[in-house]
Design an enzyme around this catalytic site. Sequence first.
Site, PDB file in Angstrom:
ATOM      1  N   GLY A 188       0.757  -1.255   0.000  1.00 11.35           N
ATOM      2  CA  GLY A 188       0.000   0.000   0.000  1.00 11.35           C
ATOM      3  C   GLY A 188       0.781   1.294   0.000  1.00 11.35           C
ATOM      4  O   GLY A 188       0.208   2.353   0.259  1.00 11.35           O
ATOM      5  N   ASP A 228      -0.622  -6.303  -7.868  1.00  9.48           N
ATOM      6  CA  ASP A 228      -1.985  -5.787  -7.925  1.00  9.48           C
ATOM      7  C   ASP A 228      -2.866  -6.916  -7.380  1.00  9.48           C
ATOM      8  O   ASP A 228      -2.868  -8.015  -7.941  1.00  9.48           O
ATOM      9  CB  ASP A 228      -2.326  -5.461  -9.388  1.00  9.48           C
ATOM     10  CG  ASP A 228      -3.714  -4.873  -9.533  1.00  9.48           C
ATOM     11  OD1 ASP A 228      -4.625  -5.284  -8.782  1.00  9.48           O
ATOM     12  OD2 ASP A 228      -3.895  -4.010 -10.420  1.00  9.48           O
ATOM     13  N   ALA A 257     -12.080   2.424  -4.410  1.00 11.94           N
ATOM     14  CA  ALA A 257     -13.462   2.434  -4.918  1.00 11.94           C
ATOM     15  C   ALA A 257     -13.508   3.460  -6.035  1.00 11.94           C
ATOM     16  O   ALA A 257     -12.826   4.490  -5.959  1.00 11.94           O
ATOM     17  CB  ALA A 257     -14.439   2.821  -3.816  1.00 11.94           C
ATOM     18  N   TYR A 310     -18.676   8.651   2.298  1.00 10.84           N
ATOM     19  CA  TYR A 310     -17.765   7.494   2.402  1.00 10.84           C
ATOM     20  C   TYR A 310     -18.431   6.254   1.770  1.00 10.84           C
ATOM     21  O   TYR A 310     -17.756   5.352   1.270  1.00 10.84           O
ATOM     22  CB  TYR A 310     -17.393   7.257   3.869  1.00 10.84           C
ATOM     23  CG  TYR A 310     -16.125   6.465   4.070  1.00 10.84           C
ATOM     24  CD1 TYR A 310     -14.898   6.940   3.596  1.00 10.84           C
ATOM     25  CD2 TYR A 310     -16.146   5.244   4.726  1.00 10.84           C
ATOM     26  CE1 TYR A 310     -13.738   6.218   3.782  1.00 10.84           C
ATOM     27  CE2 TYR A 310     -14.983   4.516   4.926  1.00 10.84           C
ATOM     28  CZ  TYR A 310     -13.786   5.007   4.452  1.00 10.84           C
ATOM     29  OH  TYR A 310     -12.633   4.282   4.636  1.00 10.84           O
ATOM     30  N   LYS A 322     -15.227  -1.410   4.489  1.00 12.95           N
ATOM     31  CA  LYS A 322     -14.485  -1.433   5.776  1.00 12.95           C
ATOM     32  C   LYS A 322     -15.214  -2.301   6.795  1.00 12.95           C
ATOM     33  O   LYS A 322     -14.576  -2.944   7.632  1.00 12.95           O
ATOM     34  CB  LYS A 322     -14.297  -0.013   6.322  1.00 12.95           C
ATOM     35  CG  LYS A 322     -13.350   0.850   5.501  1.00 12.95           C
ATOM     36  CD  LYS A 322     -11.961   0.258   5.366  1.00 12.95           C
ATOM     37  CE  LYS A 322     -10.988   1.220   4.725  1.00 12.95           C
ATOM     38  NZ  LYS A 322      -9.748   0.553   4.292  1.00 12.95           N
ATOM     39  N   ILE A 325      -6.744  11.221   7.335  1.00 11.46           N
ATOM     40  CA  ILE A 325      -5.381  11.704   7.040  1.00 11.46           C
ATOM     41  C   ILE A 325      -5.359  12.084   5.564  1.00 11.46           C
ATOM     42  O   ILE A 325      -5.872  11.332   4.718  1.00 11.46           O
ATOM     43  CB  ILE A 325      -4.357  10.569   7.313  1.00 11.46           C
ATOM     44  CG1 ILE A 325      -4.310  10.240   8.812  1.00 11.46           C
ATOM     45  CG2 ILE A 325      -2.972  10.944   6.795  1.00 11.46           C
ATOM     46  CD1 ILE A 325      -3.500   9.001   9.167  1.00 11.46           C
ATOM     47  N   THR A 357      -4.310  11.927   2.249  1.00 14.99           N
ATOM     48  CA  THR A 357      -3.498  11.060   1.375  1.00 14.99           C
ATOM     49  C   THR A 357      -4.112  11.068  -0.027  1.00 14.99           C
ATOM     50  O   THR A 357      -5.181  11.638  -0.236  1.00 14.99           O
ATOM     51  CB  THR A 357      -3.490   9.598   1.875  1.00 14.99           C
ATOM     52  OG1 THR A 357      -4.842   9.109   1.817  1.00 14.99           O
ATOM     53  CG2 THR A 357      -2.954   9.462   3.285  1.00 14.99           C
ATOM     54  N   SER A 379      -5.597   8.555  -1.578  1.00 17.07           N
ATOM     55  CA  SER A 379      -6.926   7.917  -1.546  1.00 17.07           C
ATOM     56  C   SER A 379      -7.965   8.843  -0.943  1.00 17.07           C
ATOM     57  O   SER A 379      -9.112   8.886  -1.392  1.00 17.07           O
ATOM     58  CB  SER A 379      -6.898   6.638  -0.709  1.00 17.07           C
ATOM     59  OG  SER A 379      -6.107   5.684  -1.332  1.00 17.07           O
TER      60      SER A 379
HETATM   61  P1  NAD Z   1      -2.946   5.729  -0.382  1.00 15.93           P
HETATM   62  O1  NAD Z   1      -3.606   6.139  -1.651  1.00 15.93           O
HETATM   63  O2  NAD Z   1      -1.614   6.280  -0.099  1.00 15.93           O
HETATM   64  O3  NAD Z   1      -2.869   4.142  -0.266  1.00 15.93           O
HETATM   65  C1  NAD Z   1      -3.817   3.275  -0.851  1.00 15.93           C
HETATM   66  C2  NAD Z   1      -3.027   2.154  -1.481  1.00 15.93           C
HETATM   67  O4  NAD Z   1      -3.902   1.149  -2.000  1.00 15.93           O
HETATM   68  C3  NAD Z   1      -2.143   2.631  -2.635  1.00 15.93           C
HETATM   69  O5  NAD Z   1      -0.801   2.317  -2.385  1.00 15.93           O
HETATM   70  C4  NAD Z   1      -2.671   1.843  -3.818  1.00 15.93           C
HETATM   71  O6  NAD Z   1      -1.653   1.491  -4.725  1.00 15.93           O
HETATM   72  C5  NAD Z   1      -3.222   0.621  -3.110  1.00 15.93           C
HETATM   73  N1  NAD Z   1      -4.118  -0.132  -3.991  1.00 15.93           N
HETATM   74  C6  NAD Z   1      -5.280   0.279  -4.540  1.00 15.93           C
HETATM   75  N2  NAD Z   1      -5.742  -0.684  -5.381  1.00 15.93           N
HETATM   76  C7  NAD Z   1      -4.852  -1.722  -5.322  1.00 15.93           C
HETATM   77  C8  NAD Z   1      -4.761  -2.966  -5.975  1.00 15.93           C
HETATM   78  N3  NAD Z   1      -5.675  -3.381  -6.876  1.00 15.93           N
HETATM   79  N4  NAD Z   1      -3.705  -3.780  -5.694  1.00 15.93           N
HETATM   80  C9  NAD Z   1      -2.754  -3.386  -4.808  1.00 15.93           C
HETATM   81  N5  NAD Z   1      -2.775  -2.189  -4.174  1.00 15.93           N
HETATM   82  C10 NAD Z   1      -3.820  -1.374  -4.439  1.00 15.93           C
HETATM   83  O7  NAD Z   1      -3.991   6.133   0.770  1.00 15.93           O
HETATM   84  P2  NAD Z   1      -4.001   5.816   2.336  1.00 15.93           P
HETATM   85  O8  NAD Z   1      -4.947   6.804   2.888  1.00 15.93           O
HETATM   86  O9  NAD Z   1      -2.652   5.716   2.861  1.00 15.93           O
HETATM   87  O10 NAD Z   1      -4.743   4.406   2.409  1.00 15.93           O
HETATM   88  C11 NAD Z   1      -4.187   3.273   3.031  1.00 15.93           C
HETATM   89  C12 NAD Z   1      -5.254   2.537   3.830  1.00 15.93           C
HETATM   90  O11 NAD Z   1      -5.640   3.330   4.944  1.00 15.93           O
HETATM   91  C13 NAD Z   1      -6.534   2.244   3.070  1.00 15.93           C
HETATM   92  O12 NAD Z   1      -7.033   0.987   3.464  1.00 15.93           O
HETATM   93  C14 NAD Z   1      -7.443   3.345   3.543  1.00 15.93           C
HETATM   94  O13 NAD Z   1      -8.817   3.037   3.389  1.00 15.93           O
HETATM   95  C15 NAD Z   1      -7.048   3.377   4.997  1.00 15.93           C
HETATM   96  N6  NAD Z   1      -7.454   4.556   5.753  1.00 15.93           N
HETATM   97  C16 NAD Z   1      -7.184   5.807   5.281  1.00 15.93           C
HETATM   98  C17 NAD Z   1      -7.593   6.910   6.018  1.00 15.93           C
HETATM   99  C18 NAD Z   1      -7.328   8.295   5.516  1.00 15.93           C
HETATM  100  O14 NAD Z   1      -7.992   9.218   5.999  1.00 15.93           O
HETATM  101  N7  NAD Z   1      -6.404   8.502   4.607  1.00 15.93           N
HETATM  102  C19 NAD Z   1      -8.252   6.732   7.242  1.00 15.93           C
HETATM  103  C20 NAD Z   1      -8.490   5.446   7.706  1.00 15.93           C
HETATM  104  C21 NAD Z   1      -8.091   4.369   6.942  1.00 15.93           C
END
Ligand code: NAD
Length: 254
Positions: free
Chosen positions: A11, A63, A94, A154, A161, A190, A192, A194
């Site tokens: 990730g 992937d 999504a 969301y 989730k 946070i 980011t 996504s």
């Molecule tokens: P991010 O975009 O940096 O990370 C998301 C990652 O998912 C990316 O590295 C992307 O390459 C990977 N991904 C997506 N589709 C994929 C696939 N088919 N195969 C392999 N990898 C795939 O964003 P983030 O915010 O760091 O997200 C990381 C996790 O944290 C996620 O599960 C997200 O839902 C969760 N999260 C994020 C927040 C927030 O506010 N940013 C809060 C709570 C939870």
Amino acid sequence: MLNNKNGIIFGVANKRSIAWATALALHEAGAKLAFTYQGDRLKENVEELTNEAMPGSLLLSCDVSKQDEVDEAFRHIGEKFGRLDFLIHSIAFAPREALGGEYLNTSREAFLTALEISAYSLPQLARAAAPLMTEGGSIVSMSYYGAEKVVAGYNVMGVAKAALEASTRYLAKDLGPRNIRINAISAGPIQTLSARGVSDFSTMLKHHAERAPLGRNVEPREVGQTAVFLCSSMSSGITGEVIYVDCGYNIMGI
Ligand code: NAD
């Protein structure tokens, strides 16, 4: 705390990724890390980050929608590491059109994609990792409060989730006899890559900071440190849990 421990991180997309903050904390705690990236588009980013902070790290393309890439990644891990001690699942996706407006209008395609990438990938990766966790192990995924309560915009990701958190409990039951623990961190919002996909994310950030007992938003580093705890023997009695790292936001009523 994690000397002589081998882990794989799914990730990292860029330096803002929660997975990257987690990697830095795990590295600082002494762990040896491998990284996967989703396609060549992100390879360069992961290369650049690891070359600077932890040169020589094993990088693998993966992937999760392609089972052959998952198989190949774990074959490599088996070859290079032999034993695996922990896995970080920090993956979600999504289609953007499903992250706004009414959940009522979620298309079948968007629903299936979100659930496949964001939730099914947890049992998928756990199944591949477990045979390498010969001395027990720890699996940590990233969730969000929208699994439990309605968070406007969301939408389908909240449903994914919820599936991720329920999977954590079922997997904990299956993997417990092998001394493999699995927990989810429910992180506060946070900024980011996504997060940019969620409509009105800046309002969400502001609201969380105002309502949370600590009066601020969580730092990615704090999520990483909790992952260190969950990957270490300090948390040896904890499995199947969702641990909130959200400055206390989730405990608030009125
Ligand atoms: P991010 O975009 O940096 O990370 C998301 C990652 O998912 C990316 O590295 C992307 O390459 C990977 N991904 C997506 N589709 C994929 C696939 N088919 N195969 C392999 N990898 C795939 O964003 P983030 O915010 O760091 O997200 C990381 C996790 O944290 C996620 O599960 C997200 O839902 C969760 N999260 C994020 C927040 C927030 O506010 N940013 C809060 C709570 C939870």
